[in-house]
Design a protein around this motif. Structure first.
Motif, short mmCIF file in Angstrom:
data_model
loop_
_atom_site.label_atom_id
_atom_site.label_comp_id
_atom_site.label_asym_id
_atom_site.label_seq_id
_atom_site.Cartn_x
_atom_site.Cartn_y
_atom_site.Cartn_z
N PHE A 94 0.87 -1.16 0.00
CA PHE A 94 0.00 0.00 0.00
C PHE A 94 0.91 1.21 0.00
O PHE A 94 1.63 1.47 0.96
N LEU A 95 0.87 1.92 -1.10
CA LEU A 95 1.80 3.00 -1.38
C LEU A 95 1.11 4.34 -1.17
O LEU A 95 0.01 4.56 -1.69
N GLY A 96 1.75 5.22 -0.42
CA GLY A 96 1.25 6.57 -0.26
C GLY A 96 1.66 7.41 -1.47
O GLY A 96 2.48 7.00 -2.28
N ALA A 97 1.08 8.59 -1.58
CA ALA A 97 1.36 9.43 -2.73
C ALA A 97 1.55 10.88 -2.31
O ALA A 97 0.87 11.37 -1.42
N HIS A 98 2.46 11.53 -2.97
CA HIS A 98 2.61 12.98 -2.82
C HIS A 98 1.91 13.67 -3.99
O HIS A 98 1.21 14.66 -3.81
N ALA A 99 2.13 13.11 -5.19
CA ALA A 99 1.56 13.71 -6.39
C ALA A 99 1.28 12.62 -7.41
O ALA A 99 2.10 11.74 -7.62
N VAL A 100 0.11 12.70 -8.05
CA VAL A 100 -0.31 11.72 -9.06
C VAL A 100 -0.81 12.48 -10.28
O VAL A 100 -1.66 13.37 -10.15
N HIS A 101 -0.27 12.10 -11.43
CA HIS A 101 -0.64 12.78 -12.67
C HIS A 101 -0.74 11.74 -13.78
O HIS A 101 0.10 10.83 -13.84
N GLY A 105 2.80 10.40 -14.01
CA GLY A 105 2.77 9.24 -13.12
C GLY A 105 2.81 9.64 -11.67
O GLY A 105 2.33 10.70 -11.28
N LEU A 106 3.41 8.77 -10.87
CA LEU A 106 3.53 8.99 -9.43
C LEU A 106 4.87 9.68 -9.18
O LEU A 106 5.91 9.18 -9.60
N THR A 107 4.83 10.84 -8.52
CA THR A 107 6.06 11.59 -8.24
C THR A 107 6.10 12.01 -6.77
O THR A 107 5.06 12.11 -6.12
N VAL A 108 7.32 12.23 -6.29
CA VAL A 108 7.56 12.60 -4.89
C VAL A 108 8.61 13.72 -4.83
O VAL A 108 9.31 13.97 -5.81
N PRO A 109 8.76 14.36 -3.66
CA PRO A 109 9.66 15.51 -3.57
C PRO A 109 11.16 15.20 -3.63
O PRO A 109 11.94 16.09 -3.93
N THR A 110 11.57 13.96 -3.32
CA THR A 110 13.01 13.68 -3.28
C THR A 110 13.34 12.38 -4.02
O THR A 110 12.51 11.46 -4.10
N PHE A 111 14.57 12.31 -4.51
CA PHE A 111 15.03 11.09 -5.18
C PHE A 111 15.12 9.92 -4.19
O PHE A 111 14.87 8.77 -4.56
N HIS A 137 -3.67 15.31 -10.25
CA HIS A 137 -3.35 16.49 -11.07
C HIS A 137 -2.19 17.28 -10.47
O HIS A 137 -2.08 18.48 -10.66
N GLN A 138 -1.33 16.58 -9.72
CA GLN A 138 -0.15 17.20 -9.11
C GLN A 138 1.10 16.52 -9.67
O GLN A 138 1.07 15.34 -10.01
N ILE A 139 2.20 17.29 -9.74
CA ILE A 139 3.49 16.73 -10.16
C ILE A 139 4.55 17.23 -9.19
O ILE A 139 4.59 18.41 -8.86
N SER A 140 5.41 16.32 -8.75
CA SER A 140 6.52 16.68 -7.88
C SER A 140 7.83 16.40 -8.62
O SER A 140 7.83 16.04 -9.79
N LEU A 141 8.95 16.53 -7.94
CA LEU A 141 10.27 16.48 -8.57
C LEU A 141 10.69 15.12 -9.12
O LEU A 141 11.08 15.00 -10.27
N ALA A 142 10.62 14.10 -8.29
CA ALA A 142 11.24 12.81 -8.62
C ALA A 142 10.18 11.77 -9.00
O ALA A 142 9.25 11.51 -8.24
#
Length: 181
Positions: A94-101, A105-111, A137-142
């Motif tokens: 079960f994966l949490g999300a910071h940003a999904v687009h 795809g699935l993106t997060v703030p850090t590598f 509808h959000q996009i993060s860095l990594a």
């Protein structure tokens, strides 16, 4: 009932006895842990010390993926966390999300977070993204992955019908109805 609690309720409905589960760090996965406390015959692997603390007094087998602590969040990351995740195989993640687009795809703030989440996906037979509608509808860095690389998403009733239709082209979707199941 909050959106995150309803999402958590739907997530545990997917489990069977004797499941092995990775719970990613995050507030929605913490809600899953709260519901799992009373269960038995499950093995939980997590990189979140708040989730581990929630399960201390349970009868579950809990494995904490050690590593460097992300202060104020409670997530563990780094080489020690990665090493454990490279050496396990579980039924569910079960994966949490910071940003999904849809496109990014699935993106997060850090590598570092992206690396941990990628390993969680690789370790699991089935990966479900647990994310409320505010994450879309959000996009993060990594980048973690394309949506086609996970099996499904559990979200709340506030996603649009158009988004739901587009998501269904890539993966299975469970939309909680907001009635407090």
């Amino acid at each position: 009932m909050s959106k995150k609690k309803e999402i958590a309720q739907a997530a545990i409905g997917l489990l069977r006895d004797d499941s092995t589960i990775i719970l990613d760090s995050g507030t929605t996965t913490l809600e899953i842990a709260k519901l799992l406390r009373k269960k038995q015959h499950l093995t939980i692997i997590t990189n979140d010390i708040k989730i581990a603390a929630e399960l201390v007094d349970s009868e579950l087998k809990v494995i904490v993926a050690g590593g460097e602590l992300q202060n104020t969040v409670g997530a563990l990351f780094g080489p020690a966390t990665e090493q454990l995740l490279k050496n396990v195989h579980v039924d569910f993640c079960f994966l949490g999300a910071h940003a999904v687009h849809l496109d990014a795809g699935l993106t997060v703030p850090t590598f570092a977070k992206a690396s941990i989440k990628k390993l969680m996906i690789e370790a699991a037979e089935t990966t479900w993204l647990v994310a409320d509608s505010s994450k879309f509808h959000q996009i993060s860095l990594a980048k973690v992955c394309d949506l086609s690389e996970i099996d499904g998403v559990i979200t709340d009733h506030q996603i649009t019908n158009e988004l739901e239709k587009e998501l269904k082209e890539h993966l299975e979707i469970i939309k909680v109805d907001g009635s407090g199941i």
